[in-house]
Design an enzyme around this catalytic site. Structure first.
Site, PDB file in Angstrom:
ATOM      1  CD  GLN A  83      -2.420  -1.297   2.729  1.00  0.00           C
ATOM      2  OE1 GLN A  83      -3.393  -0.650   3.062  1.00  0.00           O
ATOM      3  NE2 GLN A  83      -1.821  -2.137   3.560  1.00  0.00           N
ATOM      4  CG  ASP A  86       8.027   3.868   0.455  1.00  0.00           C
ATOM      5  OD1 ASP A  86       8.330   2.771  -0.066  1.00  0.00           O
ATOM      6  OD2 ASP A  86       7.605   3.968   1.630  1.00  0.00           O
ATOM      7  CG  HIS A 101      -3.065   2.351  -1.790  1.00  0.00           C
ATOM      8  ND1 HIS A 101      -3.045   2.307  -0.425  1.00  0.00           N
ATOM      9  CD2 HIS A 101      -4.154   1.625  -2.171  1.00  0.00           C
ATOM     10  CE1 HIS A 101      -4.070   1.582   0.016  1.00  0.00           C
ATOM     11  NE2 HIS A 101      -4.754   1.153  -1.021  1.00  0.00           N
ATOM     12  CB  CYS A 109      -2.705  15.311 -16.704  1.00  0.00           C
ATOM     13  SG  CYS A 109      -3.831  16.677 -17.012  1.00  0.00           S
ATOM     14  CB  CYS A 138      -4.854  18.765 -21.726  1.00  0.00           C
ATOM     15  SG  CYS A 138      -4.837  18.435 -19.956  1.00  0.00           S
ATOM     16  N   GLY A 175       3.025  -4.272   8.930  1.00  0.00           N
ATOM     17  CA  GLY A 175       2.912  -2.820   9.096  1.00  0.00           C
ATOM     18  C   GLY A 175       1.695  -2.183   8.482  1.00  0.00           C
ATOM     19  CB  THR A 176      -1.212  -2.784   6.815  1.00  0.00           C
ATOM     20  OG1 THR A 176      -2.428  -2.109   6.460  1.00  0.00           O
ATOM     21  CG2 THR A 176      -1.470  -4.271   6.881  1.00  0.00           C
ATOM     22  CB  SER A 177      -3.924   0.297  10.729  1.00  0.00           C
ATOM     23  OG  SER A 177      -4.207   1.007   9.546  1.00  0.00           O
TER      24      SER A 177
HETATM   25  P1  NAD Z   1      -1.320   2.981   8.867  1.00  0.00           P
HETATM   26  O1  NAD Z   1      -0.539   4.214   9.185  1.00  0.00           O
HETATM   27  O2  NAD Z   1      -2.778   2.997   8.995  1.00  0.00           O
HETATM   28  O3  NAD Z   1      -0.806   1.781   9.815  1.00  0.00           O
HETATM   29  C1  NAD Z   1       0.541   1.517  10.011  1.00  0.00           C
HETATM   30  C2  NAD Z   1       0.661   0.238  10.837  1.00  0.00           C
HETATM   31  O4  NAD Z   1       2.045  -0.076  10.940  1.00  0.00           O
HETATM   32  C3  NAD Z   1       0.119   0.342  12.274  1.00  0.00           C
HETATM   33  O5  NAD Z   1      -0.713  -0.774  12.548  1.00  0.00           O
HETATM   34  C4  NAD Z   1       1.398   0.315  13.120  1.00  0.00           C
HETATM   35  O6  NAD Z   1       1.206  -0.333  14.379  1.00  0.00           O
HETATM   36  C5  NAD Z   1       2.336  -0.486  12.264  1.00  0.00           C
HETATM   37  N1  NAD Z   1       3.756  -0.210  12.476  1.00  0.00           N
HETATM   38  C6  NAD Z   1       4.334   0.947  12.895  1.00  0.00           C
HETATM   39  N2  NAD Z   1       5.660   0.802  12.943  1.00  0.00           N
HETATM   40  C7  NAD Z   1       5.941  -0.460  12.518  1.00  0.00           C
HETATM   41  C8  NAD Z   1       7.142  -1.191  12.333  1.00  0.00           C
HETATM   42  N3  NAD Z   1       8.344  -0.642  12.578  1.00  0.00           N
HETATM   43  N4  NAD Z   1       7.075  -2.472  11.873  1.00  0.00           N
HETATM   44  C9  NAD Z   1       5.862  -3.046  11.619  1.00  0.00           C
HETATM   45  N5  NAD Z   1       4.681  -2.390  11.788  1.00  0.00           N
HETATM   46  C10 NAD Z   1       4.724  -1.111  12.220  1.00  0.00           C
HETATM   47  O7  NAD Z   1      -0.857   2.528   7.417  1.00  0.00           O
HETATM   48  P2  NAD Z   1      -1.550   1.629   6.288  1.00  0.00           P
HETATM   49  O8  NAD Z   1      -2.290   0.508   6.924  1.00  0.00           O
HETATM   50  O9  NAD Z   1      -0.501   1.364   5.262  1.00  0.00           O
HETATM   51  O10 NAD Z   1      -2.683   2.543   5.627  1.00  0.00           O
HETATM   52  C11 NAD Z   1      -2.546   3.879   5.423  1.00  0.00           C
HETATM   53  C12 NAD Z   1      -2.467   4.416   4.015  1.00  0.00           C
HETATM   54  O11 NAD Z   1      -1.402   5.321   4.081  1.00  0.00           O
HETATM   55  C13 NAD Z   1      -2.107   3.508   2.894  1.00  0.00           C
HETATM   56  O12 NAD Z   1      -3.050   3.755   1.918  1.00  0.00           O
HETATM   57  C14 NAD Z   1      -0.750   3.967   2.369  1.00  0.00           C
HETATM   58  O13 NAD Z   1      -0.811   4.104   0.975  1.00  0.00           O
HETATM   59  C15 NAD Z   1      -0.560   5.315   2.957  1.00  0.00           C
HETATM   60  N6  NAD Z   1       0.808   5.660   3.440  1.00  0.00           N
HETATM   61  C16 NAD Z   1       1.924   5.268   2.760  1.00  0.00           C
HETATM   62  C17 NAD Z   1       3.191   5.599   3.240  1.00  0.00           C
HETATM   63  C18 NAD Z   1       4.411   5.133   2.465  1.00  0.00           C
HETATM   64  O14 NAD Z   1       4.313   4.939   1.265  1.00  0.00           O
HETATM   65  N7  NAD Z   1       5.545   4.951   3.110  1.00  0.00           N
HETATM   66  C19 NAD Z   1       3.329   6.334   4.410  1.00  0.00           C
HETATM   67  C20 NAD Z   1       2.153   6.754   5.071  1.00  0.00           C
HETATM   68  C21 NAD Z   1       0.908   6.389   4.574  1.00  0.00           C
HETATM   69 ZN    ZN Z   2      -3.466  16.712 -19.392  1.00  0.00          ZN
END
Ligand code: NAD
Ligand code: ZN
Length: 234
Positions: A83, A86, A101, A109, A138, A175-177
């Site tokens: 998700q 980066d 994402h 654009c 455009c 690392g996703t909520s």
């Molecule tokens: P979120 O911020 O909702 O959740 C992050 C999760 O990671 C939490 O549950 C937290 O406890 C856990 N976490 C924190 N530190 C950690 C570690 N060191 N190791 C393992 N887990 C750890 O993020 P999400 O669920 O990815 O959803 C949020 C949205 O934010 C996504 O759509 C994403 O595209 C976007 N996002 C992306 C980035 C990026 O590309 N680096 C940064 C911020 C948000």
């Molecule tokens: Zn355009």
């Protein structure tokens, strides 16, 4: 493998739901990551994304990203569904990465959706506001190449992610909520299809209920240990 913002946290990139740092601490990211926010104040939203581009460019992959790249070289059927917007998985050497994402580094654009080539990311960003460039086809405003809240994941990306979830025998969720849909459905789809689900997250999340094993550790610590264990078992 499914990764979220916590995967990049130990590279210094803040998660959405963790504390924001510096310049942007006054803003709620969910209020900046929408098409409405861009319509309302393009310079504010573009400025935030250019800051995130500069921030991500300056960050480096950590031991967890490196371990996954190593695993991918021994297990070519490894798929990394992320998700994250980066490019830390790729910079660690993983090539089988599916960006559900979108990407910070593929601006396009807002009007005609054509990619905008040649945007130069500044080394650092000191201003909150930055006027977006104009599309060379455009004249429309250029927007970040990410999927905003309220927008749909592309059909091809979702079909590919869902197919991986149905076919895998192990899904590691890092690392996703687990609250952003449809990505949040993938662990349940994998489980229903017979896979084991392992969660790596220091705290419990919406994914934990579907996890056969909840590993309360961080990505940079747990992934190298997991990859070592998988290697010695193969
Ligand atoms: P979120 O911020 O909702 O959740 C992050 C999760 O990671 C939490 O549950 C937290 O406890 C856990 N976490 C924190 N530190 C950690 C570690 N060191 N190791 C393992 N887990 C750890 O993020 P999400 O669920 O990815 O959803 C949020 C949205 O934010 C996504 O759509 C994403 O595209 C976007 N996002 C992306 C980035 C990026 O590309 N680096 C940064 C911020 C948000
Ligand atoms: Zn355009």
């Amino acid at each position: 493998m499914l990764s979220g913002a916590g995967m990049s946290a130990e590279s210094g990139i803040p998660t959405f739901r963790g504390a924001q740092n510096g310049l942007w601490s006054r803003f709620d990211p969910e209020d900046l990551a929408t098409a409405d926010a861009f319509r309302r104040d393009k310079a504010l939203v573009w400025g935030w994304y250019v800051w995130r581009m500069a921030f991500a460019r300056a960050a480096n992959p950590h031991a967890g990203h490196m371990a996954l790249a190593k695993l991918g070289s021994i297990k070519p059927d490894l798929a990394i569904i992320t998700q994250n917007v980066d490019d830390l998985h790729e910079r660690a050497g993983s090539w089988q990465v599916l960006h559900l994402h979108g990407s910070l580094f593929a601006p396009r654009c807002f009007a005609c959706a054509r990619p905008f080539e040649g945007f130069e990311i500044p080394e650092s960003v000191a201003d909150l506001r930055l006027e977006p460039p104009r599309c060379t086809h455009c004249g429309g405003y250029v927007r970040p190449g990410v999927v905003w809240f309220g927008e749909s994941v592309t059909r091809e990306a979702w079909k590919a992610a869902e197919a991986h979830a149905r076919q895998c025998d192990l899904m590691v969720v890092v690392g996703t909520s687990g609250v952003v849909h449809p990505a949040a459905l993938l662990p349940a789809i994998a489980k229903e299809s017979g896979a084991r689900v392992v969660e790596i997250n220091p705290i419990s999340s919406a994914v934990s209920g579907n996890a056969d094993l909840a590993w309360r550790s961080s990505a940079a610590i747990a992934l190298p240990a997991l990859v070592e264990a998988l290697e010695s078992n193969s």
